[in-house]
Scaffold this active site. Structure first.
Site, mmCIF file in Angstrom:
data_model
loop_
_atom_site.group_PDB
_atom_site.id
_atom_site.type_symbol
_atom_site.label_atom_id
_atom_site.label_comp_id
_atom_site.label_asym_id
_atom_site.label_seq_id
_atom_site.Cartn_x
_atom_site.Cartn_y
_atom_site.Cartn_z
ATOM 1 N N CYS A 1 0.839 -1.205 0.000
ATOM 2 C CA CYS A 1 0.000 0.000 0.000
ATOM 3 C C CYS A 1 0.876 1.257 0.000
ATOM 4 C CB CYS A 1 -0.915 -0.016 1.221
ATOM 5 S SG CYS A 1 -1.920 1.465 1.363
ATOM 6 N N CYS B 1 -0.429 4.087 2.300
ATOM 7 C CA CYS B 1 -0.219 3.845 3.737
ATOM 8 C C CYS B 1 1.248 4.066 4.126
ATOM 9 C CB CYS B 1 -0.592 2.422 4.113
ATOM 10 S SG CYS B 1 -2.071 1.793 3.325
ATOM 11 N N ASP B 2 2.169 3.608 3.291
ATOM 12 C CA ASP B 2 3.563 3.499 3.732
ATOM 13 C C ASP B 2 4.567 4.362 2.979
ATOM 14 O OD1 ASP B 2 2.758 1.563 5.582
ATOM 15 O OD2 ASP B 2 2.891 -0.024 4.092
#
Ligand code: NAP
Length: 308
Positions: A132, A135-136
């Site tokens: 992701c 997200c990261d």
């Protein structure tokens, strides 16, 4: 109380089904599942959902869908369905320890990113390996990033990751990409993107977190170690249908078997989106399937009421 319709999943398919079911006065409940919004909620720019000429962020799109469904009375239940019993109607679902019954069900459980399956991958999830970018990506500012895959996801997320990484290498096992022309053109114009073709990741290594990836050129057979801090894997998806093993018909890859009106093998249970669709996999097609499933569920309930 037995619900008229229960929808499992809160991505574009589930939320569109909820909108249509709510507008048909069926008072749907939606089991939100492990992460609200499904895959599109972890996507950055959504530029191909009609009606938004300037694009929008994935989470914005799913929140808007949720608000629209709730405006007509859809109820969101923040729980994960752990077991189902489709052997008789009303159907039974257990979510976070609580039992629910419903006259009809729409399965919109979507799909999950497929892992690469190489040594080091599982060990370093959250410590350099990610599925992701939204997200990261932030954790990889000025770091060496690779993106594995050659489809739309690899390109779209690779482009997003150029905001963070010092360089983003797209590593693909063939000499031709599957990604669409527009994304390929955007990537071609981005100076931070490089391509590593005919290459697979053989293993991921590190000390507490990823520091090296071993590549293998599939044409020459040559292997090479390269310093890498972020490994983003976008090599396709697997349908989230384990819950329905032995209860509904599915193919060898786990995609639910449906007819052309999205009826599964159990009358009254419908499927919408990537739980059955291995072909289109777009937010807009999943939304369309959600609409179709809700219309069919409405018909099923009306018929069931007449014949009861
Ligand atoms: P995908 O289209 O299935 O592409 C997966 C890629 O990963 C392929 O290039 C495949 O290689 C590669 N791959 C598969 N298994 C691999 C392995 N074990 N090792 C190395 N490489 C492997 O998946 P996706 O990119 O996630 O896209 C899924 C669907 O969502 C598609 O329909 C796509 O159009 C859609 N999508 C659309 C957008 C958009 O329109 N902006 C964005 C994201 C996704 P091969 O090419 O050799 O098979």
């Amino acid at each position: 109380m037995t619900e008229k319709i229960a929808i499992i999943g809160s991505g574009p398919a589930g939320l569109t089904a909820a909108l249509y079911a709510a507008r048909a006065l069926l008072d749907p409940i939606v089991f939100v599942g492990p992460a609200f919004g499904g895959q599109i909620a972890t996507t950055t720019e959504v530029d191909n959902f009609p009606g938004f000429p300037n694009g929008l962020q994935g989470p914005e799109l799913t929140m808007a869908m949720r608000e629209q469904a709730e405006r007509f009375g859809a109820r969101m239940i923040e729980a994960v369905v752990d077991s189902v019993d489709f052997s008789q109607r009303p159907f039974t679902l257990v979510a976070d320890g609580q039992t629910y019954t419903a006259e009809s069900i729409i399965i919109a459980t979507g799909a999950t990113p497929r892992p690469l399956g190489v040594p080091g991958e599982t060990e370093f999830v959250g410590r350099g390996v990610s599925y992701c970018a939204t997200c990261d990506g932030f954790f990889f500012r000025n770091k060496e990033i690779i993106v594995v895959g050659g489809g739309d996801s690899a390109f779209q997320e690779g482009l997003f990751l150029t905001k963070f990484g010092s360089r983003v290498r797209i590593v693909h096992r063939r000499d031709q990409f599957r990604a669409g022309a527009t994304l390929q053109k955007q990537a071609g114009a981005n100076p931070k993107i490089e391509y590593v073709m005919n290459t697979v990741v053989e293993r991921i290594t590190g000390n507490g977190k990823v520091d090296t990836v071993v590549f293998k050129n599939v044409v020459t057979g040559k292997t090479e170690s390269s310093p890498v801090e972020g490994v983003f894997v976008f090599v396709g998806h697997e349908p989230n249908t384990q819950l329905f093993q032995g209860k509904l018909e599915m193919d060898a890859d786990g995609y639910l078997t449906v007819d052309d009106r999205l009826h599964t093998s159990v009358p009254g249970v419908f499927a919408a989106g990537e739980a059955h669709d291995r072909v289109f996999k777009q937010a807009i097609t999943s939304a369309g399937f959600g609409c179709m499933a809700a219309l069919e569920a409405e018909k099923f309930l009306a018929h069931a009421a007449v014949t009861a």
